[in-house]
Design a protein around this motif. Sequence first.
Motif, PDB file in Angstrom:
ATOM      1  N   SER A 190      41.673  31.778  31.313  1.00 20.53           N
ATOM      2  CA  SER A 190      42.093  32.615  32.445  1.00 20.53           C
ATOM      3  C   SER A 190      41.760  34.077  32.191  1.00 20.53           C
ATOM      4  O   SER A 190      41.342  34.803  33.104  1.00 20.53           O
ATOM      5  CB  SER A 190      43.586  32.449  32.709  1.00 20.53           C
ATOM      6  OG  SER A 190      43.864  31.167  33.203  1.00 20.53           O
ATOM      7  N   VAL A 194      39.322  35.360  34.968  1.00 16.72           N
ATOM      8  CA  VAL A 194      39.892  36.269  35.965  1.00 16.72           C
ATOM      9  C   VAL A 194      39.182  37.613  35.952  1.00 16.72           C
ATOM     10  O   VAL A 194      38.909  38.199  37.001  1.00 16.72           O
ATOM     11  CB  VAL A 194      41.409  36.433  35.746  1.00 16.72           C
ATOM     12  CG1 VAL A 194      41.962  37.573  36.596  1.00 16.72           C
ATOM     13  CG2 VAL A 194      42.131  35.135  36.095  1.00 16.72           C
ATOM     14  N   ALA A 197      36.024  37.220  37.864  1.00 16.77           N
ATOM     15  CA  ALA A 197      36.290  37.049  39.291  1.00 16.77           C
ATOM     16  C   ALA A 197      36.703  38.361  39.943  1.00 16.77           C
ATOM     17  O   ALA A 197      36.246  38.688  41.050  1.00 16.77           O
ATOM     18  CB  ALA A 197      37.373  35.999  39.497  1.00 16.77           C
ATOM     19  N   ILE A 201      34.836  40.369  43.019  1.00 17.59           N
ATOM     20  CA  ILE A 201      35.509  40.773  44.262  1.00 17.59           C
ATOM     21  C   ILE A 201      35.313  42.266  44.508  1.00 17.59           C
ATOM     22  O   ILE A 201      35.059  42.694  45.641  1.00 17.59           O
ATOM     23  CB  ILE A 201      37.006  40.415  44.203  1.00 17.59           C
ATOM     24  CG1 ILE A 201      37.182  38.898  44.125  1.00 17.59           C
ATOM     25  CG2 ILE A 201      37.745  40.974  45.420  1.00 17.59           C
ATOM     26  CD1 ILE A 201      38.590  38.452  43.795  1.00 17.59           C
ATOM     27  N   PRO A 228      31.732  32.892  40.619  1.00 19.64           N
ATOM     28  CA  PRO A 228      33.130  33.332  40.508  1.00 19.64           C
ATOM     29  C   PRO A 228      33.852  33.427  41.840  1.00 19.64           C
ATOM     30  O   PRO A 228      35.073  33.227  41.883  1.00 19.64           O
ATOM     31  CB  PRO A 228      33.018  34.700  39.834  1.00 19.64           C
ATOM     32  CG  PRO A 228      31.617  35.156  40.093  1.00 19.64           C
ATOM     33  CD  PRO A 228      30.793  33.922  40.126  1.00 19.64           C
ATOM     34  N   LEU A 229      33.147  33.709  42.924  1.00 18.30           N
ATOM     35  CA  LEU A 229      33.818  33.803  44.226  1.00 18.30           C
ATOM     36  C   LEU A 229      34.093  32.417  44.808  1.00 18.30           C
ATOM     37  O   LEU A 229      35.184  32.162  45.337  1.00 18.30           O
ATOM     38  CB  LEU A 229      32.973  34.640  45.191  1.00 18.30           C
ATOM     39  CG  LEU A 229      32.809  36.101  44.762  1.00 18.30           C
ATOM     40  CD1 LEU A 229      31.855  36.835  45.695  1.00 18.30           C
ATOM     41  CD2 LEU A 229      34.156  36.819  44.719  1.00 18.30           C
ATOM     42  N   THR A 232      36.959  31.064  42.917  1.00 21.10           N
ATOM     43  CA  THR A 232      38.218  31.637  43.382  1.00 21.10           C
ATOM     44  C   THR A 232      38.696  30.928  44.640  1.00 21.10           C
ATOM     45  O   THR A 232      39.898  30.668  44.803  1.00 21.10           O
ATOM     46  CB  THR A 232      38.054  33.146  43.640  1.00 21.10           C
ATOM     47  OG1 THR A 232      37.744  33.795  42.392  1.00 21.10           O
ATOM     48  CG2 THR A 232      39.330  33.760  44.194  1.00 21.10           C
ATOM     49  N   ASP A 233      37.771  30.580  45.536  1.00 22.38           N
ATOM     50  CA  ASP A 233      38.131  29.798  46.709  1.00 22.38           C
ATOM     51  C   ASP A 233      38.720  28.444  46.313  1.00 22.38           C
ATOM     52  O   ASP A 233      39.668  27.950  46.931  1.00 22.38           O
ATOM     53  CB  ASP A 233      36.905  29.566  47.586  1.00 22.38           C
ATOM     54  CG  ASP A 233      36.679  30.681  48.601  1.00 22.38           C
ATOM     55  OD1 ASP A 233      37.399  31.694  48.549  1.00 22.38           O
ATOM     56  OD2 ASP A 233      35.769  30.532  49.442  1.00 22.38           O
ATOM     57  N   LEU A 237      43.034  31.879  46.495  1.00 18.75           N
ATOM     58  CA  LEU A 237      43.123  33.330  46.315  1.00 18.75           C
ATOM     59  C   LEU A 237      44.536  33.763  45.980  1.00 18.75           C
ATOM     60  O   LEU A 237      44.741  34.729  45.244  1.00 18.75           O
ATOM     61  CB  LEU A 237      42.628  34.056  47.575  1.00 18.75           C
ATOM     62  CG  LEU A 237      41.113  34.289  47.662  1.00 18.75           C
ATOM     63  CD1 LEU A 237      40.357  32.982  47.896  1.00 18.75           C
ATOM     64  CD2 LEU A 237      40.775  35.284  48.766  1.00 18.75           C
ATOM     65  N   ARG A 240      44.956  33.098  42.287  1.00 19.51           N
ATOM     66  CA  ARG A 240      44.201  34.113  41.548  1.00 19.51           C
ATOM     67  C   ARG A 240      44.959  35.445  41.558  1.00 19.51           C
ATOM     68  O   ARG A 240      45.015  36.143  40.542  1.00 19.51           O
ATOM     69  CB  ARG A 240      42.819  34.276  42.170  1.00 19.51           C
ATOM     70  CG  ARG A 240      41.862  35.094  41.350  1.00 19.51           C
ATOM     71  CD  ARG A 240      41.438  34.381  40.085  1.00 19.51           C
ATOM     72  NE  ARG A 240      40.220  33.627  40.235  1.00 19.51           N
ATOM     73  CZ  ARG A 240      39.758  32.782  39.322  1.00 19.51           C
ATOM     74  NH1 ARG A 240      40.431  32.569  38.219  1.00 19.51           N
ATOM     75  NH2 ARG A 240      38.625  32.126  39.494  1.00 19.51           N
ATOM     76  N   LEU A 261      41.268  41.490  47.690  1.00 21.02           N
ATOM     77  CA  LEU A 261      41.988  40.261  47.359  1.00 21.02           C
ATOM     78  C   LEU A 261      43.376  40.268  47.992  1.00 21.02           C
ATOM     79  O   LEU A 261      43.809  39.271  48.584  1.00 21.02           O
ATOM     80  CB  LEU A 261      42.080  40.096  45.845  1.00 21.02           C
ATOM     81  CG  LEU A 261      42.840  38.851  45.340  1.00 21.02           C
ATOM     82  CD1 LEU A 261      42.221  37.574  45.900  1.00 21.02           C
ATOM     83  CD2 LEU A 261      42.853  38.818  43.811  1.00 21.02           C
ATOM     84  N   GLY A 271      41.108  30.418  50.675  1.00 23.82           N
ATOM     85  CA  GLY A 271      40.062  29.605  50.064  1.00 23.82           C
ATOM     86  C   GLY A 271      39.991  28.238  50.688  1.00 23.82           C
ATOM     87  O   GLY A 271      40.314  28.045  51.866  1.00 23.82           O
TER      88      GLY A 271
END
Length: 284
Positions: A190, A194, A197, A201, A228-229, A232-233, A237, A240, A261, A271
């Motif tokens: 993570s 993260v 990600a 963003i 990464p996007l 995230t979906d 979100l 995240r 975000l 997402g």
Amino acid sequence: MTVPRTVGVAGGGRMGVGIAHAFLLAGADVVVLERDAESASGARERLERAVATSVERETTQRTAEELLSHAGVTADVADVHGAGLVVEAVPEDLATKADVLTRVEKGLAPTAWLATNTSSLSIDALAGHLEWPERLVGLHFFNPVPASTLVEIVRGRATDPLLVEAAARWVAAIGKTSIVVRDSPGFASSRLGVVIALEAIRMLEDGVASADDIDTAMVRGYRFPVGPLRLTDLVGLDVRLDIAEHLERELGERFAVPRLLRTMVAEGRLGRKSGQGFFRWDEG
């Protein structure tokens, strides 16, 4: 058998059912615990669909009927007290997870183990609520569970070394690879995932490139299996955001949450589960 004969999974959402499915395919009897009868019914339907998919894709030689004969779904915590292992897989909230783990622990046999499927919360903080903190380990599965190949084993200060060794055997038995990390904010996966990600963003927010091109850069340039996007979906979100806020509190400004975000979560663009995130999804 290299997995416990009976495995309980507390939480029948997408992650919990994925975990239950993995242990079911490995030969365990599985009991999924949900908070009420309505939630249990939904969990049962998700597990039935997961099993049907395994049979259709020929990832198992057993029939759906045979597999499901070894699976149960319940709203009664007493039904998981005969398990050799119970994996908690409820939403990423310390109080919620601590409550579930405490209720489950009360009726377990002295030889049974507990695990939490947390992606960022402290194992030590959760273990502090238990009568036997040495019986708890982190088993961080990844979404979607059937397609992922990694499980992060997180050892707390009190975690019995025998439990860590057993966890590695369980992970191997369900066909995945394990890494072992000590309890620390964000663990390994993570913390790294993260920060990538969040920067992706920010790049989208700053107009550096489109969501598709940012993801393509990482997939084609760095051989990421998914950008990464888009990931995230898949994670959600809102999930995240919760993890990023936790890591910002623990580790500082490098995990500061982008305004984009927060805006998307506030607008319900979560997402895949909502049908719209950085990308549009056909299913909610």
